[in-house]
Scaffold this motif. Structure first.
Motif, PDB file in Angstrom:
ATOM      1  N   LYS A   1     -20.682 -11.735 -28.569  1.00 54.31           N
ATOM      2  CA  LYS A   1     -21.781 -12.368 -29.312  1.00 54.31           C
ATOM      3  C   LYS A   1     -22.540 -13.351 -28.412  1.00 54.31           C
ATOM      4  O   LYS A   1     -22.809 -14.491 -28.783  1.00 54.31           O
ATOM      5  N   THR A   2     -22.857 -12.878 -27.203  1.00 58.96           N
ATOM      6  CA  THR A   2     -23.540 -13.704 -26.216  1.00 58.96           C
ATOM      7  C   THR A   2     -24.847 -13.049 -25.818  1.00 58.96           C
ATOM      8  O   THR A   2     -24.904 -11.835 -25.605  1.00 58.96           O
ATOM      9  N   VAL A   3     -25.903 -13.861 -25.708  1.00 57.28           N
ATOM     10  CA  VAL A   3     -27.211 -13.384 -25.268  1.00 57.28           C
ATOM     11  C   VAL A   3     -27.350 -13.704 -23.787  1.00 57.28           C
ATOM     12  O   VAL A   3     -27.116 -14.841 -23.366  1.00 57.28           O
ATOM     13  N   TYR A   4     -27.738 -12.698 -22.999  1.00 54.63           N
ATOM     14  CA  TYR A   4     -27.974 -12.871 -21.570  1.00 54.63           C
ATOM     15  C   TYR A   4     -29.445 -12.635 -21.271  1.00 54.63           C
ATOM     16  O   TYR A   4     -29.941 -11.524 -21.440  1.00 54.63           O
ATOM     17  N   VAL A   5     -30.139 -13.673 -20.860  1.00 49.58           N
ATOM     18  CA  VAL A   5     -31.540 -13.543 -20.453  1.00 49.58           C
ATOM     19  C   VAL A   5     -31.529 -13.089 -19.003  1.00 49.58           C
ATOM     20  O   VAL A   5     -30.916 -13.724 -18.147  1.00 49.58           O
ATOM     21  N   THR A   6     -32.219 -11.981 -18.725  1.00 47.09           N
ATOM     22  CA  THR A   6     -32.213 -11.434 -17.371  1.00 47.09           C
ATOM     23  C   THR A   6     -33.517 -11.640 -16.628  1.00 47.09           C
ATOM     24  O   THR A   6     -33.553 -11.515 -15.410  1.00 47.09           O
ATOM     25  N   ASP A   7     -34.600 -11.938 -17.343  1.00 47.89           N
ATOM     26  CA  ASP A   7     -35.875 -12.084 -16.648  1.00 47.89           C
ATOM     27  C   ASP A   7     -36.904 -12.796 -17.510  1.00 47.89           C
ATOM     28  O   ASP A   7     -36.863 -12.712 -18.735  1.00 47.89           O
ATOM     29  N   PHE A   8     -37.779 -13.495 -16.838  1.00 56.95           N
ATOM     30  CA  PHE A   8     -39.003 -14.041 -17.421  1.00 56.95           C
ATOM     31  C   PHE A   8     -40.117 -13.322 -16.679  1.00 56.95           C
ATOM     32  O   PHE A   8     -40.484 -13.723 -15.569  1.00 56.95           O
ATOM     33  N   PHE A   9     -40.598 -12.229 -17.242  1.00 62.12           N
ATOM     34  CA  PHE A   9     -41.509 -11.344 -16.531  1.00 62.12           C
ATOM     35  C   PHE A   9     -42.960 -11.588 -16.946  1.00 62.12           C
ATOM     36  O   PHE A   9     -43.323 -11.318 -18.094  1.00 62.12           O
ATOM     37  N   PRO A  10     -43.793 -12.083 -16.031  1.00 60.43           N
ATOM     38  CA  PRO A  10     -45.214 -12.274 -16.350  1.00 60.43           C
ATOM     39  C   PRO A  10     -45.871 -10.907 -16.588  1.00 60.43           C
ATOM     40  O   PRO A  10     -45.790 -10.022 -15.735  1.00 60.43           O
ATOM     41  N   THR A  11     -46.483 -10.726 -17.727  1.00 58.66           N
ATOM     42  CA  THR A  11     -47.036  -9.415 -18.078  1.00 58.66           C
ATOM     43  C   THR A  11     -48.216  -9.008 -17.210  1.00 58.66           C
ATOM     44  O   THR A  11     -48.586  -7.843 -17.212  1.00 58.66           O
ATOM     45  N   GLU A  12     -48.780  -9.942 -16.455  1.00 57.59           N
ATOM     46  CA  GLU A  12     -49.876  -9.564 -15.571  1.00 57.59           C
ATOM     47  C   GLU A  12     -49.372  -8.880 -14.297  1.00 57.59           C
ATOM     48  O   GLU A  12     -50.146  -8.318 -13.544  1.00 57.59           O
ATOM     49  N   LYS A  13     -48.055  -8.887 -14.071  1.00 55.60           N
ATOM     50  CA  LYS A  13     -47.475  -8.180 -12.930  1.00 55.60           C
ATOM     51  C   LYS A  13     -47.355  -6.697 -13.249  1.00 55.60           C
ATOM     52  O   LYS A  13     -47.410  -6.279 -14.402  1.00 55.60           O
ATOM     53  N   ASP A  14     -47.130  -5.911 -12.221  1.00 59.45           N
ATOM     54  CA  ASP A  14     -46.972  -4.462 -12.362  1.00 59.45           C
ATOM     55  C   ASP A  14     -45.726  -4.161 -13.202  1.00 59.45           C
ATOM     56  O   ASP A  14     -44.611  -4.511 -12.802  1.00 59.45           O
ATOM     57  N   PRO A  15     -45.877  -3.518 -14.364  1.00 65.54           N
ATOM     58  CA  PRO A  15     -44.719  -3.272 -15.239  1.00 65.54           C
ATOM     59  C   PRO A  15     -43.638  -2.388 -14.600  1.00 65.54           C
ATOM     60  O   PRO A  15     -42.492  -2.409 -15.032  1.00 65.54           O
ATOM     61  N   LYS A  16     -43.976  -1.656 -13.560  1.00 64.01           N
ATOM     62  CA  LYS A  16     -42.970  -0.834 -12.876  1.00 64.01           C
ATOM     63  C   LYS A  16     -41.911  -1.703 -12.204  1.00 64.01           C
ATOM     64  O   LYS A  16     -40.820  -1.239 -11.912  1.00 64.01           O
ATOM     65  N   LYS A  17     -42.220  -2.975 -11.972  1.00 63.42           N
ATOM     66  CA  LYS A  17     -41.287  -3.875 -11.304  1.00 63.42           C
ATOM     67  C   LYS A  17     -40.209  -4.411 -12.245  1.00 63.42           C
ATOM     68  O   LYS A  17     -39.238  -5.009 -11.796  1.00 63.42           O
ATOM     69  N   ILE A  18     -40.370  -4.197 -13.543  1.00 59.31           N
ATOM     70  CA  ILE A  18     -39.353  -4.679 -14.489  1.00 59.31           C
ATOM     71  C   ILE A  18     -37.990  -4.084 -14.174  1.00 59.31           C
ATOM     72  O   ILE A  18     -36.983  -4.786 -14.159  1.00 59.31           O
TER      73      ILE A  18
END
Length: 96
Positions: free
Chosen positions: A74-91
């Motif tokens: 029951k743990t949430v792991y945040v893996t990224d704060f991804f700026p949407t103006e970046k190339d989505p392929k980099k997610i």
């Protein structure tokens, strides 16, 4: 940290602190409301079910807060704060 550094470099100190606080509050709210996020389509092939919520940084810039939930712990792991103006392929590369 990359996002916070950006905030302090390109915003006034007061605005950077305000945005950082709001971002932190939104991230901490996942503890209670982790199912509200949408599935991240770029990561559906992974074993974990990655989700995201959107944080509106400015009127023109949004950040995807990408995370997964370990149901066993029951743990949430945040893996990224991804700026949407970046190339989505980099997610995919940023969330290993």
């Amino acid at each position: 940290y990359e996002l916070v550094e950006y905030l302090y470099e390109y915003m006034s100190l007061d605005r950077a602190e305000e945005v950082a606080r709001e971002l932190n509050e939104m991230t901490l709210s996942l503890d209670r409301l982790y199912h509200r996020g949408s599935l991240e389509e770029k990561l559906v092939s992974r074993k974990k079910s990655y989700r995201y919520i959107l944080f509106k940084r400015t009127s023109k810039a949004t950040v995807k807060i990408i995370y997964y939930v370990d149901q066993k712990d029951k743990t949430v792991y945040v893996t990224d704060f991804f700026p949407t103006e970046k190339d989505p392929k980099k997610i995919s590369a940023r969330n290993k």
